[in-house]
Design a protein around this motif. Sequence first.
Motif, short mmCIF file in Angstrom:
data_model
loop_
_atom_site.label_atom_id
_atom_site.label_comp_id
_atom_site.label_asym_id
_atom_site.label_seq_id
_atom_site.Cartn_x
_atom_site.Cartn_y
_atom_site.Cartn_z
N PHE A 7 0.87 -1.13 -0.03
CA PHE A 7 -0.02 0.15 -0.09
C PHE A 7 0.93 1.29 0.00
O PHE A 7 0.60 2.15 -0.64
CB PHE A 7 -0.99 0.01 1.11
N ARG A 8 1.80 1.19 0.83
CA ARG A 8 2.88 2.44 0.87
C ARG A 8 3.61 2.79 -0.48
O ARG A 8 3.37 3.76 -0.98
CB ARG A 8 3.91 2.44 2.21
N GLN A 13 3.02 5.87 -5.66
CA GLN A 13 2.80 5.54 -7.29
C GLN A 13 1.76 6.56 -7.52
O GLN A 13 1.72 7.37 -8.77
CB GLN A 13 2.83 4.22 -8.05
N VAL A 14 0.49 6.57 -6.99
CA VAL A 14 -0.49 7.32 -6.77
C VAL A 14 0.04 8.98 -6.95
O VAL A 14 -0.22 9.63 -7.79
CB VAL A 14 -1.73 6.90 -5.95
N VAL A 18 -0.52 11.62 -9.91
CA VAL A 18 -1.26 12.59 -9.97
C VAL A 18 -0.39 13.90 -10.37
O VAL A 18 -0.81 14.80 -11.19
CB VAL A 18 -1.89 12.90 -8.39
N ASN A 19 0.84 13.81 -9.61
CA ASN A 19 1.73 15.10 -10.15
C ASN A 19 2.18 15.11 -11.61
O ASN A 19 2.19 16.17 -12.24
CB ASN A 19 3.05 15.02 -9.32
N ALA A 20 2.37 13.90 -12.28
CA ALA A 20 2.59 13.70 -13.74
C ALA A 20 1.39 14.33 -14.51
O ALA A 20 1.61 15.20 -15.37
CB ALA A 20 2.99 12.45 -14.11
N CYS A 21 0.17 13.88 -13.99
CA CYS A 21 -0.90 14.33 -15.11
C CYS A 21 -1.22 16.00 -14.73
O CYS A 21 -1.48 16.65 -15.86
CB CYS A 21 -2.17 13.74 -14.06
N PHE A 71 -4.82 0.46 -12.04
CA PHE A 71 -5.36 1.24 -11.30
C PHE A 71 -4.48 2.78 -11.50
O PHE A 71 -5.23 3.84 -11.55
CB PHE A 71 -5.23 0.73 -9.91
N ILE A 72 -3.30 2.23 -11.48
CA ILE A 72 -2.31 3.88 -11.44
C ILE A 72 -2.49 4.19 -13.01
O ILE A 72 -2.35 5.67 -13.21
CB ILE A 72 -0.89 3.25 -11.28
#
Length: 170
Positions: A7-8, A13-14, A18-21, A71-72
């Motif tokens: 999970f960590r 990765q999430v 988010v930052n890349a998007c 998911f990612i």
Amino acid sequence: MQQQTLFRHLNMQVQRKVNACLALAEKHFQRTFPIPEIHYRVRGLKAGVAYLEKNSLGFNRTLMLENSDEFITQVVPHEVAHLVVYQVFGRVKPHGEEWRGVMGELFGLTPHTCHRFNLESVRGQTFAYRCNCRVHHLSLRRHHNIQRRNMRYICRECQGELVPCSPNKN
């Protein structure tokens, strides 16, 4: 303990996705976007939710752990696209042309409106109801709405009212 480590790792990765998007959106729209708050409290069949006014993203931890790669690559950009569209265009259709444009042209992804994950681990108890054309399996919430609040549900295909299936009397 292994699940907590996974999970960590996925949470990192999430955050990176988010930052890349957002970086792609900032370059394209020539403006900055605030970093959204992220939580993993989404339950049930939904993989993710964008809370537009709160600039927040909610994700389903179980579905993320079970479907990490897709998911990612799909769910996270899908939800970020909702935030970007809201901040650029205001309130528009959730999966309308603006959202499809951000997903396809900006993020380079096919703009799917629904995920296709196996839902067995997150599906709750269901109740069988029938219409004129088939059997439907309703959630506990919808079953209670029918039983306690006298709500009616209509089949999208045949327009027939859903009624409880008779229990077997063998």
